[in-house]
Design a protein around this motif. Sequence first.
Motif, PDB file in Angstrom:
ATOM      1  N   PHE A   6      -1.703  14.186  -8.684  1.00  0.00           N
ATOM      2  CA  PHE A   6      -0.531  13.332  -8.876  1.00  0.00           C
ATOM      3  C   PHE A   6       0.494  13.873  -8.041  1.00  0.00           C
ATOM      4  O   PHE A   6       0.850  12.510  -7.712  1.00  0.00           O
ATOM      5  CB  PHE A   6      -0.444  13.670 -10.739  1.00  0.00           C
ATOM      6  CG  PHE A   6       0.577  12.687 -11.269  1.00  0.00           C
ATOM      7  CD1 PHE A   6       0.751  11.525 -11.343  1.00  0.00           C
ATOM      8  CD2 PHE A   6       2.485  13.725 -11.135  1.00  0.00           C
ATOM      9  CE1 PHE A   6       1.882  10.405 -11.615  1.00  0.00           C
ATOM     10  CE2 PHE A   6       3.042  12.260 -11.194  1.00  0.00           C
ATOM     11  CZ  PHE A   6       2.570  11.389 -11.570  1.00  0.00           C
ATOM     12  N   GLU A   7       0.675  14.914  -7.756  1.00  0.00           N
ATOM     13  CA  GLU A   7       2.192  15.402  -6.732  1.00  0.00           C
ATOM     14  C   GLU A   7       1.965  14.454  -5.174  1.00  0.00           C
ATOM     15  O   GLU A   7       3.094  14.339  -4.752  1.00  0.00           O
ATOM     16  CB  GLU A   7       2.144  16.246  -7.345  1.00  0.00           C
ATOM     17  CG  GLU A   7       2.950  17.078  -7.854  1.00  0.00           C
ATOM     18  CD  GLU A   7       1.644  17.517  -9.610  1.00  0.00           C
ATOM     19  OE1 GLU A   7      -0.064  17.813  -9.116  1.00  0.00           O
ATOM     20  OE2 GLU A   7       1.915  17.702 -10.505  1.00  0.00           O
ATOM     21  N   GLU A  12       3.641  10.544  -1.393  1.00  0.00           N
ATOM     22  CA  GLU A  12       3.420   9.943  -0.823  1.00  0.00           C
ATOM     23  C   GLU A  12       3.913   8.433  -0.273  1.00  0.00           C
ATOM     24  O   GLU A  12       4.195   7.822  -0.387  1.00  0.00           O
ATOM     25  CB  GLU A  12       1.311   9.543  -0.027  1.00  0.00           C
ATOM     26  CG  GLU A  12       1.552   8.743   0.870  1.00  0.00           C
ATOM     27  CD  GLU A  12       0.016   9.292   0.916  1.00  0.00           C
ATOM     28  OE1 GLU A  12      -0.729   8.244   2.467  1.00  0.00           O
ATOM     29  OE2 GLU A  12      -1.055   9.090   0.472  1.00  0.00           O
ATOM     30  N   LEU A  13       3.737   8.078  -1.986  1.00  0.00           N
ATOM     31  CA  LEU A  13       4.302   6.840  -2.013  1.00  0.00           C
ATOM     32  C   LEU A  13       5.978   6.612  -2.401  1.00  0.00           C
ATOM     33  O   LEU A  13       5.965   5.550  -1.733  1.00  0.00           O
ATOM     34  CB  LEU A  13       4.180   6.751  -4.138  1.00  0.00           C
ATOM     35  CG  LEU A  13       4.959   5.261  -5.175  1.00  0.00           C
ATOM     36  CD1 LEU A  13       3.961   4.339  -4.050  1.00  0.00           C
ATOM     37  CD2 LEU A  13       4.512   5.108  -6.197  1.00  0.00           C
ATOM     38  N   GLU A  14       6.618   7.830  -2.628  1.00  0.00           N
ATOM     39  CA  GLU A  14       8.072   7.687  -2.174  1.00  0.00           C
ATOM     40  C   GLU A  14       8.183   7.531  -0.618  1.00  0.00           C
ATOM     41  O   GLU A  14       9.350   6.483  -0.271  1.00  0.00           O
ATOM     42  CB  GLU A  14       8.671   9.471  -3.053  1.00  0.00           C
ATOM     43  CG  GLU A  14       8.937   9.445  -3.673  1.00  0.00           C
ATOM     44  CD  GLU A  14       8.844  10.825  -4.685  1.00  0.00           C
ATOM     45  OE1 GLU A  14       8.843  11.580  -4.013  1.00  0.00           O
ATOM     46  OE2 GLU A  14       9.155  11.013  -5.886  1.00  0.00           O
ATOM     47  N   GLN A  15       7.248   8.612  -0.181  1.00  0.00           N
ATOM     48  CA  GLN A  15       7.693   8.006   1.788  1.00  0.00           C
ATOM     49  C   GLN A  15       7.298   6.965   2.159  1.00  0.00           C
ATOM     50  O   GLN A  15       8.263   5.934   3.000  1.00  0.00           O
ATOM     51  CB  GLN A  15       6.185   8.737   2.442  1.00  0.00           C
ATOM     52  CG  GLN A  15       6.955  10.442   2.513  1.00  0.00           C
ATOM     53  CD  GLN A  15       5.896  11.096   2.458  1.00  0.00           C
ATOM     54  OE1 GLN A  15       4.717  10.861   3.482  1.00  0.00           O
ATOM     55  NE2 GLN A  15       5.930  12.621   2.552  1.00  0.00           N
ATOM     56  N   ILE A  16       6.363   5.799   2.028  1.00  0.00           N
ATOM     57  CA  ILE A  16       6.035   4.516   1.595  1.00  0.00           C
ATOM     58  C   ILE A  16       7.303   4.524   1.304  1.00  0.00           C
ATOM     59  O   ILE A  16       7.931   3.023   2.134  1.00  0.00           O
ATOM     60  CB  ILE A  16       4.867   4.489   1.353  1.00  0.00           C
ATOM     61  CG1 ILE A  16       3.874   4.758   1.604  1.00  0.00           C
ATOM     62  CG2 ILE A  16       4.281   2.629   1.270  1.00  0.00           C
ATOM     63  CD1 ILE A  16       2.267   4.532   1.006  1.00  0.00           C
ATOM     64  N   ALA A  33       1.628  -0.575   4.668  1.00  0.00           N
ATOM     65  CA  ALA A  33       2.166   0.498   3.525  1.00  0.00           C
ATOM     66  C   ALA A  33       1.662  -0.082   2.518  1.00  0.00           C
ATOM     67  O   ALA A  33       2.223   0.736   1.683  1.00  0.00           O
ATOM     68  CB  ALA A  33       3.087   1.255   4.326  1.00  0.00           C
ATOM     69  N   PHE A  34       2.179  -1.331   1.961  1.00  0.00           N
ATOM     70  CA  PHE A  34       2.896  -1.860   0.807  1.00  0.00           C
ATOM     71  C   PHE A  34       1.698  -1.812   0.095  1.00  0.00           C
ATOM     72  O   PHE A  34       1.687  -1.414  -1.233  1.00  0.00           O
ATOM     73  CB  PHE A  34       3.312  -3.552   0.940  1.00  0.00           C
ATOM     74  CG  PHE A  34       3.208  -4.481  -0.164  1.00  0.00           C
ATOM     75  CD1 PHE A  34       4.418  -3.690  -1.533  1.00  0.00           C
ATOM     76  CD2 PHE A  34       2.443  -5.112  -0.904  1.00  0.00           C
ATOM     77  CE1 PHE A  34       4.602  -4.754  -2.428  1.00  0.00           C
ATOM     78  CE2 PHE A  34       2.301  -5.202  -1.863  1.00  0.00           C
ATOM     79  CZ  PHE A  34       3.693  -5.249  -2.793  1.00  0.00           C
ATOM     80  N   GLN A  43      -2.992   4.743  -9.169  1.00  0.00           N
ATOM     81  CA  GLN A  43      -3.171   6.103  -9.292  1.00  0.00           C
ATOM     82  C   GLN A  43      -2.004   6.826 -10.375  1.00  0.00           C
ATOM     83  O   GLN A  43      -2.728   7.067 -10.870  1.00  0.00           O
ATOM     84  CB  GLN A  43      -3.865   6.585  -8.248  1.00  0.00           C
ATOM     85  CG  GLN A  43      -4.977   6.118  -7.291  1.00  0.00           C
ATOM     86  CD  GLN A  43      -5.037   6.674  -5.486  1.00  0.00           C
ATOM     87  OE1 GLN A  43      -4.464   7.262  -5.587  1.00  0.00           O
ATOM     88  NE2 GLN A  43      -6.412   6.349  -5.200  1.00  0.00           N
ATOM     89  N   CYS A  44      -0.781   6.692  -9.877  1.00  0.00           N
ATOM     90  CA  CYS A  44      -0.680   7.452 -10.458  1.00  0.00           C
ATOM     91  C   CYS A  44       0.052   7.057 -12.039  1.00  0.00           C
ATOM     92  O   CYS A  44      -0.377   7.544 -13.268  1.00  0.00           O
ATOM     93  CB  CYS A  44       1.242   7.728  -9.956  1.00  0.00           C
ATOM     94  SG  CYS A  44       1.077   8.264  -8.500  1.00  0.00           S
TER      95      CYS A  44
END
Length: 73
Positions: A6-7, A12-16, A33-34, A43-44
């Motif tokens: 999860f982390e 990775e989502l935050e980086q995108i 990327a979107f 997933q999260c």
Amino acid sequence: MANPTFEESLQELEQIVTRLEQGDVPLEEALDAFQKGMVLSKQCKDTLSKAEKSLTKMMTESNEEVPFEEESQ
């Protein structure tokens, strides 16, 4: 390839999101990327939903799962 934690998915989502907010990503790369971000977001969300369901149950003395109810005040 093992499923990310999860982390790891959240990071990775935050980086995108950070890259897309900067606005200097070519259109095709931004679309890719979107789409990846949407998958990671789902997933999260699924992981959090499962955790919430698990944490809101308790076991009875006869080993049955029942919803946890908050105490009345």
